[in-house]
Design an enzyme around this catalytic site. Structure first.
Site, PDB file in Angstrom:
ATOM      1  CG  LEU A 149      -0.421   0.284   2.607  1.00 35.06           C
ATOM      2  CD1 LEU A 149      -1.591   0.661   3.540  1.00 35.06           C
ATOM      3  CD2 LEU A 149       0.335  -0.891   3.179  1.00 35.06           C
ATOM      4  CB  CYS A 150       1.043   4.097   1.093  1.00 33.20           C
ATOM      5  SG  CYS A 150       1.202   5.874   1.344  1.00 33.20           S
ATOM      6  CG  HIS A 151       5.029   6.385  -0.978  1.00 34.50           C
ATOM      7  ND1 HIS A 151       4.266   7.010  -0.012  1.00 34.50           N
ATOM      8  CD2 HIS A 151       5.222   7.305  -1.958  1.00 34.50           C
ATOM      9  CE1 HIS A 151       4.016   8.260  -0.387  1.00 34.50           C
ATOM     10  NE2 HIS A 151       4.582   8.466  -1.544  1.00 34.50           N
ATOM     11  N   GLY A 227      -3.333  -0.870  -1.619  1.00 38.31           N
ATOM     12  CA  GLY A 227      -4.093   0.214  -1.006  1.00 38.31           C
ATOM     13  C   GLY A 227      -3.450   1.549  -1.332  1.00 38.31           C
TER      14      GLY A 227
END
Length: 253
Positions: A149-151, A227
């Site tokens: 998720l995210c980075h 995500g």
């Protein structure tokens, strides 16, 4: 500082022997485009909240970093009033301090899946890790649940190492958008512009990033579950834990 975590109910839990491989960063200093250093690492909510759901489904964890050095976390983002997160961190602290070294993991055969937490720290050394690339390519071939998720999706670029093709070129995914990264220095979150763009680099390899902003959304495409941000941490756990469980139970038949 709390989280959205609430336990799920699982009719059947995993009782097998395969842990989830949690691949973390051991590097926290990101040099920005202006030369300033951002003290980053793995985001604790992005790491620990999904892990609470995986634990609730019956899974244990093997924590690994590229060099075997301790996991670096963005402790300024730690949810200090969430007892569930505090207790989980305490229970795995020894492994965070002394993780496995990726090069010492021969293959993914012993694992139920791979989880790569986000935080800008996931962009520093993981995308260039030959050993992570090897393990992710194996997971891709075996359709082993791969969660990030995210980075964290930046780490998927490791599949290109050693002259290999990017493994996820026909996939769709969510990640933290370049647009938001570009805006954050304006309100002091980042000390300067990003050294490179996560979304852009993934899209150049053919991974289609389908979110245009961060809403806490989660996307599933084949074995890849992604995500968009810290806000997605709980949703990711809610969605990924049953997928992980279903896959593991079928493998154990």
């Amino acid at each position: 500082k709390t989280t959205e975590y609430a336990p799920q109910t699982f009719k059947t839990k995993y009782t097998g022997t395969k842990p989830l491989l949690v691949v973390c960063t051991d590097t926290g200093g990101m040099e920005m485009a202006n030369g300033k250093t951002f003290n980053t690492g793995n985001h604790p909510v992005e790491m620990l909240v999904p892990m609470l759901h995986f634990r609730d489904a019956g899974f244990t964890f093997d924590i690994a970093t590229p060099t075997g050095k301790p996991v670096v976390m963005e402790m300024w983002a730690f949810p200090t009033k969430d007892q569930n997160v505090i207790d989980l961190q305490k229970s795995i602290q020894a492994d965070l301090d002394d993780p496995k070294k990726l090069s010492e993991i021969p293959n993914v055969d012993a694992y139920a899946g791979i989880f790569i937490p986000g935080g800008h720290g996931a962009m520093i050394s993981l995308p260039e890790s030959i050993d992570l690339g090897r393990l992710l390519r194996e997971a891709h071939v075996q359709k082993l649940p791969t969660i990030t998720l995210c980075h964290g999706p930046a780490a998927l670029l490791a599949t290109k190492t050693n002259g290999n093709k990017f493994a996820y070129s026909s996939y769709e995914a969510f990640c933290f958008t370049d647009k938001t990264d570009e805006a954050t220095p304006g309100y002091g979150y980042l000390p300067g512009p990003m050294p490179w763009k996560c979304q852009e680099c993934l899209e150049k390899e053919g991974l289609k990033i389908t979110n245009t902003t961060e809403t806490g959304g989660v996307h599933t495409d084949r074995e890849l579950i992604t995500g968009d941000s810290p806000s997605a941490a709980n949703n990711l756990g809610v969605i990924a834990a049953p997928i992980l469980l279903k896959h593991a139970l079928e493998e154990d038949k």
